[in-house]
Design an enzyme around this catalytic site. Structure first.
Site, PDB file in Angstrom:
ATOM      1  N   TYR A  26       0.837  -1.200   0.000  1.00 10.03           N
ATOM      2  CA  TYR A  26       0.000   0.000   0.000  1.00 10.03           C
ATOM      3  C   TYR A  26       0.877   1.258   0.000  1.00 10.03           C
ATOM      4  O   TYR A  26       0.630   2.208  -0.751  1.00 10.03           O
ATOM      5  CB  TYR A  26      -0.920  -0.014   1.228  1.00 10.03           C
ATOM      6  CG  TYR A  26      -1.725   1.247   1.424  1.00 10.03           C
ATOM      7  CD1 TYR A  26      -2.767   1.574   0.572  1.00 10.03           C
ATOM      8  CD2 TYR A  26      -1.433   2.111   2.494  1.00 10.03           C
ATOM      9  CE1 TYR A  26      -3.504   2.737   0.755  1.00 10.03           C
ATOM     10  CE2 TYR A  26      -2.171   3.268   2.685  1.00 10.03           C
ATOM     11  CZ  TYR A  26      -3.200   3.580   1.812  1.00 10.03           C
ATOM     12  OH  TYR A  26      -3.920   4.736   1.996  1.00 10.03           O
ATOM     13  N   GLU A  48     -11.764   6.689   5.009  1.00  6.62           N
ATOM     14  CA  GLU A  48     -11.138   7.460   6.086  1.00  6.62           C
ATOM     15  C   GLU A  48     -12.173   7.768   7.164  1.00  6.62           C
ATOM     16  O   GLU A  48     -11.860   7.788   8.356  1.00  6.62           O
ATOM     17  CB  GLU A  48     -10.526   8.754   5.548  1.00  6.62           C
ATOM     18  CG  GLU A  48      -9.286   8.570   4.676  1.00  6.62           C
ATOM     19  CD  GLU A  48      -8.089   8.025   5.437  1.00  6.62           C
ATOM     20  OE1 GLU A  48      -8.124   7.951   6.679  1.00  6.62           O
ATOM     21  OE2 GLU A  48      -7.096   7.664   4.769  1.00  6.62           O
ATOM     22  N   TRP A  56      -6.002   2.103  10.444  1.00  2.47           N
ATOM     23  CA  TRP A  56      -6.071   1.927   8.991  1.00  2.47           C
ATOM     24  C   TRP A  56      -5.858   0.460   8.620  1.00  2.47           C
ATOM     25  O   TRP A  56      -6.405  -0.027   7.622  1.00  2.47           O
ATOM     26  CB  TRP A  56      -5.044   2.815   8.280  1.00  2.47           C
ATOM     27  CG  TRP A  56      -5.051   2.596   6.793  1.00  2.47           C
ATOM     28  CD1 TRP A  56      -4.037   2.117   6.016  1.00  2.47           C
ATOM     29  CD2 TRP A  56      -6.148   2.839   5.891  1.00  2.47           C
ATOM     30  NE1 TRP A  56      -4.433   2.041   4.698  1.00  2.47           N
ATOM     31  CE2 TRP A  56      -5.720   2.470   4.599  1.00  2.47           C
ATOM     32  CE3 TRP A  56      -7.451   3.314   6.063  1.00  2.47           C
ATOM     33  CZ2 TRP A  56      -6.551   2.571   3.474  1.00  2.47           C
ATOM     34  CZ3 TRP A  56      -8.276   3.413   4.942  1.00  2.47           C
ATOM     35  CH2 TRP A  56      -7.826   3.055   3.679  1.00  2.47           C
TER      36      TRP A  56
END
Length: 201
Positions: A26, A48, A56
């Site tokens: 990522y 988000e 996350w």
């Protein structure tokens, strides 16, 4: 403040990329590279929002399930979700089952359509707030900025939900509105090159 760390492959990266196995990919291929695709921008601002109060890592692990649940975050499709859709999503173990965040995603899709009609695209709206690179804080030293605060204020005025300044700042980091890779990170220069070539909407 984050710093760079040498990864198992011998390359220096932002230290946070070492905190989970799926973070390196990522970090190397997505985080910080500039985006102008409205679908991706909408997906990211929604995810988000779902991350609020969570990590996350949790959201990234569930991202494919989120994409299935929300029709790949196609704005027009999500905007058509109704109360029945919400109840169904609340039984979906693959996503974060938070009624407020689910309802916010549907609400924000409707508001995104209005914003696109006015501004031409979500990209045109968000990139209008791109800060001058010479006027940003050192990489990964802050969690909000005057730009993320301004975006948050404007979105909230337009009826968006779960778009606080910290959430928006994380969105800006990820979508390349700033290059927040630390100095010494092997990806920082790649992101900078991509930003230099990027055609602003």
């Amino acid at each position: 403040m984050s710093s760079s760390a040498v990864c198992p492959d011998g390359k220096p990266r932002c230290k946070w990329s070492l905190s989970a196995p799926d973070f390196i990919d990522y970090h190397d291929k997505e985080w910080g590279f500039p985006v102008s695709d409205d679908r991706i921008l909408f997906e990211k601002i929604c995810l988000e929002g779902f991350q609020s109060g969570l990590s996350w890592r949790t959201i990234l692990a569930k991202r494919e399930d989120f994409r299935i649940a929300f029709k790949n975050f196609e704005i027009e499709k999500v905007a058509r979700y109704n109360t029945r859709s919400v109840e169904k999503l609340l039984t979906n173990e693959g996503i974060v089952r938070h009624r407020g965040k689910i309802e916010a995603t549907i609400n924000n899709a409707k508001k995104a359509i209005d914003l696109i009609e006015e501004k031409g695209s979500l990209a045109a709206f968000f990139w209008h707030y791109e800060p001058d690179p010479s006027d940003v804080d050192p990489p990964q030293t802050v969690s909000v900025s005057k730009e993320s605060t301004a975006i948050s204020k404007e979105l909230k005025k337009r009826g968006w939900k779960f778009v606080g300044p910290t959430t928006v700042f994380a969105f800006m980091q990820a979508m390349g509105l700033i290059n927040d890779h630390v100095h010494g990170c092997c990806v920082r220069e790649k992101v900078e090159e991509a930003r230099n070539k990027f055609k602003r909407p």
